[in-house]
Scaffold this motif. Structure first.
Motif, PDB file in Angstrom:
ATOM      1  N   ASP A 154      30.071  42.139  55.955  1.00 11.73           N
ATOM      2  CA  ASP A 154      29.109  41.973  57.107  1.00 11.73           C
ATOM      3  C   ASP A 154      28.585  40.454  57.009  1.00 11.73           C
ATOM      4  O   ASP A 154      28.112  40.170  58.105  1.00 11.73           O
ATOM      5  CB  ASP A 154      28.240  43.029  57.408  1.00 11.73           C
ATOM      6  CG  ASP A 154      29.035  44.293  57.528  1.00 11.73           C
ATOM      7  OD1 ASP A 154      30.159  44.403  58.010  1.00 11.73           O
ATOM      8  OD2 ASP A 154      28.241  45.172  57.076  1.00 11.73           O
ATOM      9  N   GLU A 155      28.636  39.867  55.947  1.00 12.57           N
ATOM     10  CA  GLU A 155      28.163  38.394  55.866  1.00 12.57           C
ATOM     11  C   GLU A 155      29.280  37.598  55.603  1.00 12.57           C
ATOM     12  O   GLU A 155      30.027  37.774  54.963  1.00 12.57           O
ATOM     13  CB  GLU A 155      27.020  38.407  54.786  1.00 12.57           C
ATOM     14  CG  GLU A 155      25.658  38.737  55.302  1.00 12.57           C
ATOM     15  CD  GLU A 155      24.705  39.057  54.097  1.00 12.57           C
ATOM     16  OE1 GLU A 155      24.772  37.933  53.419  1.00 12.57           O
ATOM     17  OE2 GLU A 155      23.943  39.553  54.050  1.00 12.57           O
ATOM     18  N   ASP A 156      29.118  36.433  56.135  1.00 11.29           N
ATOM     19  CA  ASP A 156      30.328  35.482  56.097  1.00 11.29           C
ATOM     20  C   ASP A 156      30.456  34.899  54.638  1.00 11.29           C
ATOM     21  O   ASP A 156      31.457  34.393  54.143  1.00 11.29           O
ATOM     22  CB  ASP A 156      30.281  34.518  57.316  1.00 11.29           C
ATOM     23  CG  ASP A 156      31.424  34.711  58.227  1.00 11.29           C
ATOM     24  OD1 ASP A 156      31.946  35.670  57.854  1.00 11.29           O
ATOM     25  OD2 ASP A 156      31.435  34.421  59.193  1.00 11.29           O
ATOM     26  N   LYS A 157      28.991  34.365  54.266  1.00 12.05           N
ATOM     27  CA  LYS A 157      29.215  33.384  52.998  1.00 12.05           C
ATOM     28  C   LYS A 157      29.388  34.231  51.719  1.00 12.05           C
ATOM     29  O   LYS A 157      28.744  35.508  51.544  1.00 12.05           O
ATOM     30  CB  LYS A 157      27.838  32.621  53.030  1.00 12.05           C
ATOM     31  CG  LYS A 157      26.609  33.643  52.758  1.00 12.05           C
ATOM     32  CD  LYS A 157      25.475  32.481  52.880  1.00 12.05           C
ATOM     33  CE  LYS A 157      24.540  33.708  52.021  1.00 12.05           C
ATOM     34  NZ  LYS A 157      22.875  33.125  52.257  1.00 12.05           N
TER      35      LYS A 157
ATOM     36  N   GLY B 168      30.265  48.518  40.924  1.00 11.96           N
ATOM     37  CA  GLY B 168      31.336  48.930  41.840  1.00 11.96           C
ATOM     38  C   GLY B 168      30.613  49.551  43.280  1.00 11.96           C
ATOM     39  O   GLY B 168      31.009  50.329  43.898  1.00 11.96           O
ATOM     40  N   ARG B 169      29.395  48.925  43.684  1.00 15.49           N
ATOM     41  CA  ARG B 169      28.753  49.279  44.814  1.00 15.49           C
ATOM     42  C   ARG B 169      29.505  48.937  46.036  1.00 15.49           C
ATOM     43  O   ARG B 169      30.070  48.017  46.170  1.00 15.49           O
ATOM     44  CB  ARG B 169      27.321  48.522  44.957  1.00 15.49           C
ATOM     45  CG  ARG B 169      26.433  49.008  45.975  1.00 15.49           C
ATOM     46  CD  ARG B 169      25.253  48.559  46.096  1.00 15.49           C
ATOM     47  NE  ARG B 169      24.413  49.072  47.049  1.00 15.49           N
ATOM     48  CZ  ARG B 169      23.096  49.095  46.886  1.00 15.49           C
ATOM     49  NH1 ARG B 169      22.417  48.907  45.854  1.00 15.49           N
ATOM     50  NH2 ARG B 169      22.277  49.912  47.953  1.00 15.49           N
ATOM     51  N   ASP B 170      29.511  49.786  46.946  1.00 13.77           N
ATOM     52  CA  ASP B 170      30.117  49.661  48.320  1.00 13.77           C
ATOM     53  C   ASP B 170      29.568  48.516  49.100  1.00 13.77           C
ATOM     54  O   ASP B 170      28.360  48.322  48.837  1.00 13.77           O
ATOM     55  CB  ASP B 170      30.087  50.838  49.202  1.00 13.77           C
ATOM     56  CG  ASP B 170      31.209  51.873  49.031  1.00 13.77           C
ATOM     57  OD1 ASP B 170      32.045  51.632  48.236  1.00 13.77           O
ATOM     58  OD2 ASP B 170      30.977  52.990  49.639  1.00 13.77           O
ATOM     59  N   GLY B 171      30.381  47.495  49.590  1.00 16.02           N
ATOM     60  CA  GLY B 171      29.840  46.443  50.466  1.00 16.02           C
ATOM     61  C   GLY B 171      29.748  45.239  49.766  1.00 16.02           C
ATOM     62  O   GLY B 171      29.374  44.104  50.137  1.00 16.02           O
ATOM     63  N   TYR B 172      29.987  45.354  48.248  1.00 21.57           N
ATOM     64  CA  TYR B 172      29.867  44.029  47.494  1.00 21.57           C
ATOM     65  C   TYR B 172      31.501  43.909  47.473  1.00 21.57           C
ATOM     66  O   TYR B 172      32.074  44.376  46.403  1.00 21.57           O
ATOM     67  CB  TYR B 172      29.240  44.432  46.526  1.00 21.57           C
ATOM     68  CG  TYR B 172      27.718  44.285  46.592  1.00 21.57           C
ATOM     69  CD1 TYR B 172      26.931  43.040  46.374  1.00 21.57           C
ATOM     70  CD2 TYR B 172      27.079  45.508  47.049  1.00 21.57           C
ATOM     71  CE1 TYR B 172      25.575  42.987  46.812  1.00 21.57           C
ATOM     72  CE2 TYR B 172      25.749  45.248  47.511  1.00 21.57           C
ATOM     73  CZ  TYR B 172      25.020  44.085  47.199  1.00 21.57           C
ATOM     74  OH  TYR B 172      23.735  44.265  47.425  1.00 21.57           O
ATOM     75  N   GLU B 173      32.168  43.019  48.259  1.00 25.37           N
ATOM     76  CA  GLU B 173      33.589  42.727  48.422  1.00 25.37           C
ATOM     77  C   GLU B 173      33.820  41.643  47.224  1.00 25.37           C
ATOM     78  O   GLU B 173      33.649  40.540  47.642  1.00 25.37           O
ATOM     79  CB  GLU B 173      34.036  42.361  49.635  1.00 25.37           C
ATOM     80  CG  GLU B 173      35.071  42.439  49.954  1.00 25.37           C
ATOM     81  CD  GLU B 173      35.399  42.216  51.334  1.00 25.37           C
ATOM     82  OE1 GLU B 173      36.550  41.524  51.783  1.00 25.37           O
ATOM     83  OE2 GLU B 173      34.549  42.490  52.399  1.00 25.37           O
ATOM     84  N   VAL B 174      34.913  41.925  46.285  1.00 24.27           N
ATOM     85  CA  VAL B 174      35.250  41.028  45.325  1.00 24.27           C
ATOM     86  C   VAL B 174      36.354  40.373  46.034  1.00 24.27           C
ATOM     87  O   VAL B 174      37.487  41.066  46.514  1.00 24.27           O
ATOM     88  CB  VAL B 174      35.785  41.689  44.126  1.00 24.27           C
ATOM     89  CG1 VAL B 174      36.447  40.594  43.127  1.00 24.27           C
ATOM     90  CG2 VAL B 174      34.706  42.326  43.266  1.00 24.27           C
ATOM     91  N   THR B 175      36.224  38.770  46.342  1.00 15.43           N
ATOM     92  CA  THR B 175      37.252  38.039  47.165  1.00 15.43           C
ATOM     93  C   THR B 175      38.482  37.538  46.053  1.00 15.43           C
ATOM     94  O   THR B 175      39.228  36.986  46.459  1.00 15.43           O
ATOM     95  CB  THR B 175      36.809  37.447  47.849  1.00 15.43           C
ATOM     96  OG1 THR B 175      35.895  36.573  47.296  1.00 15.43           O
ATOM     97  CG2 THR B 175      36.104  38.083  49.280  1.00 15.43           C
ATOM     98  N   GLY B 176      37.864  37.519  45.054  1.00  8.32           N
ATOM     99  CA  GLY B 176      38.609  36.616  43.881  1.00  8.32           C
ATOM    100  C   GLY B 176      38.342  37.058  42.485  1.00  8.32           C
ATOM    101  O   GLY B 176      37.231  37.508  42.292  1.00  8.32           O
TER     102      GLY B 176
END
Lengths: 464, 251
Positions: B13-16, B51-59
């Protein structure tokens, strides 16, 4: 009887609304005409019954345009009236009780007064000890034939129902039996009295039962009322159940109701509680999986400095609809009221909480707190909460609150980070939510039995 | 060994992106400290590991014992040996601390293919560990963390850590809100867990915790990147000069 089935009462200030009777309303009036001659009680009772059904005939079933029934519309909730239950031949033994209550509650030591399909059938011998000698009971059908029992008649005739309450009216009209219980002055019962109302009919039936309890001054007692079915019978029933409980000066009562049975059950309950001076009343209502339940409780303080604690846990899934409606009437000084109701709602289940607290001008020093909380496990669940305070006295401390929330994601993550799998973590948090309500049950054995029922229900195995 | 490679994380939900390419290795037997100013991404790193939900690993990747943690649920990571000590441990009303710890321990034992403890074994273990941390019996009977002081909550975190026997311990601002006595108790509990089989990542804003838990390495996190790595003396430098010098580098 059909002749008195007019539209006059219903219309009131809604003159423009054309009202047609529902199928169920017509069936109820017809049924009464048919069964009235076989119902117990003499002329005095017959007169009350006629008055009650006449009142019902005027108003019909309550519906959403009546403020108190805004969220629970019986005209749509009851499509057809089931025929009154007939006597059962089943033998009442411990196995039947266990099948009806589940092992946890059946294991609570008590004196059991067993009703089967709306008739009193047996007092079960206490397991272990006697409750003591300071109490007596009659079946309601027997008490109706004893004109000299004045306190019984006072309670029995106090509220026939009529047009003010369709539930009370239907109960008066169709009443088959019940329990009349007196705990004598100063007596302290060591065991709970458990009124177990079991339905084991093979097809859908209607029940109308009543419990009248008098706790005399200084007496202490615990009364449990269970309304349950058994798994090998039809699961459909429509019941009206009225409980009148009066506490004398400095009397103490613990009063617990367990209600279950599944999606095809309609349970319309009404409690009237009156508390004398310095009396202590602790009520608890556990409703676990009932298609349509209305628990309406009216509390009247008749003497100063009494204490009330009324709490409950509503567990609903599927399309269950569980309505808790309270009217707490403070008419005298220095009384304390605590109400805490919690609901756990899954699927499309709906819980209703209406809590009206009235503090009369003379009820100074009233201390009232009310809280209603729902845990929503599904986006389609619904919680309607309507707390109402009407305060006419100026020196009082009263408050109320209401919340509806989903499971806390932070808490879930905390538990899962410790190795607890998602399903278990959810169950733990749901139980944690319910616990605050369950802890209102002071007796540990009873509390743990209630917890076991709640946990089993939460685990998906809805106890009947 | 904990191996974090080119890790980028953003909050859903946050872009940065909060973490902009972290590479970090903590060998077994070592304690590494992550220091950094507020908002530098320290807690985000901790949550990404747990592994908390909402912390998205992008790379990038997070590997523990040669195995990627990214596809695992939080409870599976716990079973793999990961433990996160929370900066703000949550209060769970209605769940007794003892019951919770037993459920957690047995869930882990089951997943790790170990034998669950019997009640007497469990009681013996928890009493011994609690005594080391000065945790009284009545605290264990109370609902988890409910009404506990800040110090009590952190001691409870350390108790959980020592009961659950993790091999990768991530401590997120364990010193926040603690006085010196509480820090000492918590640090002693943590130091008892140091050993050749364990890796520890101690996240802190202030140097003072590192007086008690002396790290093998210190990494400075700023603006989502590790901007400096050094020995334990780096923490002392930071205490004197503050984080200002790194603000520019991160931008």
């Amino acid at each position: 009887m059909m002749a008195s089935f007019s539209e006059a009462g219903r219309v009131g200030n809604e003159m423009s609304v054309a009202v047609t009777r529902t199928e169920a309303e017509e069936q109820l009036v017809r049924q009464f005409a048919k069964v009235a001659p076989e119902l117990p009680g003499g002329a005095r009772v017959a007169e009350l019954r006629s008055k009650a059904i006449a009142g019902f005939a005027l108003t019909g079933l309550p519906h959403r345009r009546i403020e108190d029934w805004k969220y629970t519309d019986l005209r749509t909730g009851i499509k057809a009236a089931y025929p009154p239950a007939v006597c059962s031949q089943a033998k009442v033994d411990e196995a039947l009780i266990r099948a009806a209550l589940g092992t946890a509650l059946a294991g609570v030591p008590c004196i059991a007064l067993v009703m089967l399909n709306g008739r009193y059938v047996a007092k079960m011998p206490p397991r272990g000890q006697e409750a003591g000698t300071g109490w007596e009971f009659r079946s309601l059908a027997a008490a109706m034939g004893e004109p000299d029992r004045s306190w019984f008649w006072q309670n029995f005739e106090r509220d026939v129902g009529g047009s003010e309450s369709a539930v009370q009216a239907l109960n008066t009209a169709f009443l088959t039996d019940g329990i009349v219980l007196k705990v004598r002055e100063g007596a302290r019962l060591e065991l709970p009295i458990h009124v177990i109302s079991i339905t084991d009919a093979k097809s859908p039936v209607a029940l109308a039962t009543r419990t009248i309890i008098r706790i005399e001054p200084g007496a202490h007692a615990t009364v449990i009322e269970s309304h349950v079915g058994i798994s090998h019978a039809s699961t459909a029933r429509q019941a009206t159940a009225v409980t009148e409980i009066s506490l004398g000066e400095a009397a103490e009562a613990r009063h617990i109701q367990y209600l279950s049975g599944g999606a095809d059950v309609v349970h319309l309950g009404r409690w009237h509680v009156s508390l004398g001076k310095d009396a202590v009343y602790r009520g608890f209502q556990l409703t676990a999986g009932v298609g349509l339940a209305r628990n309406e409780t009216h509390i009247q303080f008749t003497g100063p400095d009494a204490k009330l604690d009324l709490s409950g846990l509503m567990l609903g899934r599927g399309k269950d609809h569980i309505d808790t409606t309270l009217v707490v009437n403070h008419t005298t000084t220095g009384c304390e009221g605590r109400e805490l109701f919690k609901a756990v709602l899954d699927d499309r289940a709906r819980a209703v909480f209406q809590g009206k607290v009235i503090v009369a001008p003379e009820a100074q020093k009233t201390d009232g707190k009310q809280m209603a909380q729902a845990l929503m496990l599904s986006e389609d669940a619904e919680f309607d909460s309507k707390p109402e305070l009407e305060i006419y006295a100026d020196d009082v401390a009263c408050g109320h609150g209401s919340t509806a929330a989903e499971l806390d994601e932070d808490m879930l993550f905390y538990l899962r980070s410790r190795g607890i799998p998602l399903a278990d973590a959810r169950a733990m948090l749901i139980e944690s939510f319910a616990t605050e309500a369950l802890e209102k049950i002071e007796d540990e054995t009873l509390r743990e039995a209630a917890r076991a029922i709640a946990v089993a229900w939460l685990g998906g195995a809805t106890a009947r | 060994m904990l191996e974090i490679r080119d890790l980028t994380v953003r909050i859903a939900d946050e872009d940065k992106e909060i973490l902009k390419g972290i590479t970090l290795t903590v060998p077994k037997g070592e304690v590494h400290a992550i220091m950094g100013p507020n908002g530098s991404g320290k807690s985000t790193l901790a949550y990404a590991i747990a592994g908390r939900d909402g912390y998205e690993v992008t790379g990038g990747d997070i590997r523990w014992d040669g195995q990627s943690l990214l596809e695992m649920e939080p409870d599976e990571r716990a079973a793999a040996g990961v433990f996160l000590g929370f900066q703000y441990p949550l209060e769970i009303p209605g769940v007794a601390t003892m019951t919770f710890l037993r459920s957690a321990l047995n869930a882990l034992k089951k997943k790790r293919g170990q034998v669950e403890l019997t009640t007497p074994e469990f009681l013996k273990l928890i009493r011994a560990k609690a005594a080391e941390l000065g945790i009284k019996d009545d605290m264990l009977k109370r609902p988890l963390n409910v009404g506990f002081s800040g110090g009590e909550k952190k001691r409870m975190e350390v108790l959980q850590m020592s009961m659950l026997d993790p091999h990768l311990c991530v401590l997120d601002e364990t010193d926040s809100g603690l006085d010196i006595d509480a820090i000492r108790i918590v640090a002693e509990g943590t130091n008892r867990m140091r050993g050749p089989d364990r890796s520890m990542l101690v996240i802190t804003h202030y140097q003072r915790l590192l007086d008690y838990i002396v790290p093998d390495k210190v990494h400075v996190l700023s603006g989502g990147r590790i901007v400096k790595t050094g020995g334990k003396e780096l923490a002392l430098e930071l205490e004197k000069s503050g984080y200002a010098e790194f603000a520019g580098k991160a931008a």
